[in-house]
Design an enzyme around this catalytic site. Structure first.
Site, PDB file in Angstrom:
ATOM      1  N   ILE A  32       0.828  -1.201   0.000  1.00 23.65           N
ATOM      2  CA  ILE A  32       0.000   0.000   0.000  1.00 23.65           C
ATOM      3  C   ILE A  32       0.865   1.254   0.000  1.00 23.65           C
ATOM      4  CG2 ILE A  32      -1.607   1.364   1.396  1.00 23.65           C
ATOM      5  CD1 ILE A  32      -2.866  -1.309   2.292  1.00 23.65           C
ATOM      6  N   TYR A 162      -2.473  -6.891  16.570  1.00 26.02           N
ATOM      7  CA  TYR A 162      -2.541  -6.005  15.401  1.00 26.02           C
ATOM      8  C   TYR A 162      -3.782  -5.126  15.476  1.00 26.02           C
ATOM      9  CZ  TYR A 162      -3.236  -4.648  10.496  1.00 26.02           C
ATOM     10  OH  TYR A 162      -3.440  -3.947   9.344  1.00 26.02           O
TER      11      TYR A 162
END
Length: 267
Positions: A32, A162
């Site tokens: 990304i 996460y």
């Protein structure tokens, strides 16, 4: 390439308003981050690529057309952030993209891993934003973007540490947006869903073996309305919009580009 702010972005005319702006994208040698660096450069920005390895930074810079330069620094540490800030003290757009992820049973995650994830995914952005946002305020314009995740609101059982960091990013971004209210500086979060990056390809192999993307979506991300994984450029398109003058009224927001994964109405 067209002159002025109207440019061709992956076949779509996009009024970006980024000509003359400088953008820093952390963790931008692949995935990304790399797609975002490409998109911002195509939209007219001067782009600073960042990664830990000088070789990978140089390789990424060479692949991107436009006004692009790179700084190798490990911004998961305070020392790395200081080095990056020393090299590039002023930017108009800060994209806090650096992030790590892995699957692990939540009750087996040691303290060191909780802290490593927090330092990398949260504190890198906190430290860079703490430096850059006040300087943007002084200049009267700026964009700070945290690349969070749909895991912030739809926490995956296999990646709680996460998810925790991604939820924390939403709070940080909202609080910073409130702190710079009315200054011309915006702070937002972008929440991608599962995106087909090299790291995710490896993650898929670990989770479903040779089943590939289709099997991963069917078994691990059944709420993903797209029926496929998101591509990095699709996330980069939203980040580029939020970085531009077009998004002048968008701040303190959590913007989803998750393919419909999170079965919630807000954010």
């Amino acid at each position: 390439m067209n002159s002025g702010p109207e440019r061709r972005l992956r076949g779509v005319t996009y009024f970006a308003g980024l000509s003359g702006r400088t953008a820093l994208v952390t963790g931008s040698t692949s995935g990304i981050g790399f797609a975002t660096a490409q998109a911002l450069a195509e939209a007219g920005a001067t782009v600073i690529v960042n990664g830990r390895s000088q070789d990978r930074v140089d390789e990424a810079v060479a692949k991107i057309a436009g006004d692009v330069r790179g700084v190798a620094a490990d911004v998961s540490t305070a020392e790395g952030v200081a080095a990056l800030v020393a090299a590039e003290p002023d930017v108009d757009v800060l994209v806090n993209n650096l992030g790590i992820f892995e699957a692990a049973p939540v009750f087996e995650i040691p303290d060191t891993e909780w802290l490593r994830f927090f330092e990398t995914n949260v504190m890198s952005g906190v430290r860079l934003s703490t430096h850059h946002a006040p300087r943007m305020v002084e200049r009267g314009w700026g964009r700070v973007i945290f690349v969070s995740s749909e895991s912030a609101v739809f926490v995956p059982t296999e990646m709680v540490h996460y998810g925790m960091t991604k939820t924390a990013q939403l709070s940080v971004a909202r609080g910073m947006a409130q702190a710079v209210a009315g200054t011309g500086v915006t702070v937002n979060s972008v929440l991608p869903g599962s995106t087909l990056t090299p790291g995710v390809e490896e993650f898929i192999r670990d989770r479903v073996g040779d089943g590939g993307e289709a099997e991963f979506v069917r078994t691990e991300r059944p709420t993903l309305l797209l029926g496929r994984l998101i591509r990095p450029q699709e996330v980069a398109n939203l980040i580029t919009y939020v970085s531009s003058d077009l998004a002048s009224a968008t701040t303190g927001a959590a913007l989803r580009v998750d393919g419909g994964t999170a079965p919630t109405l807000i954010p």
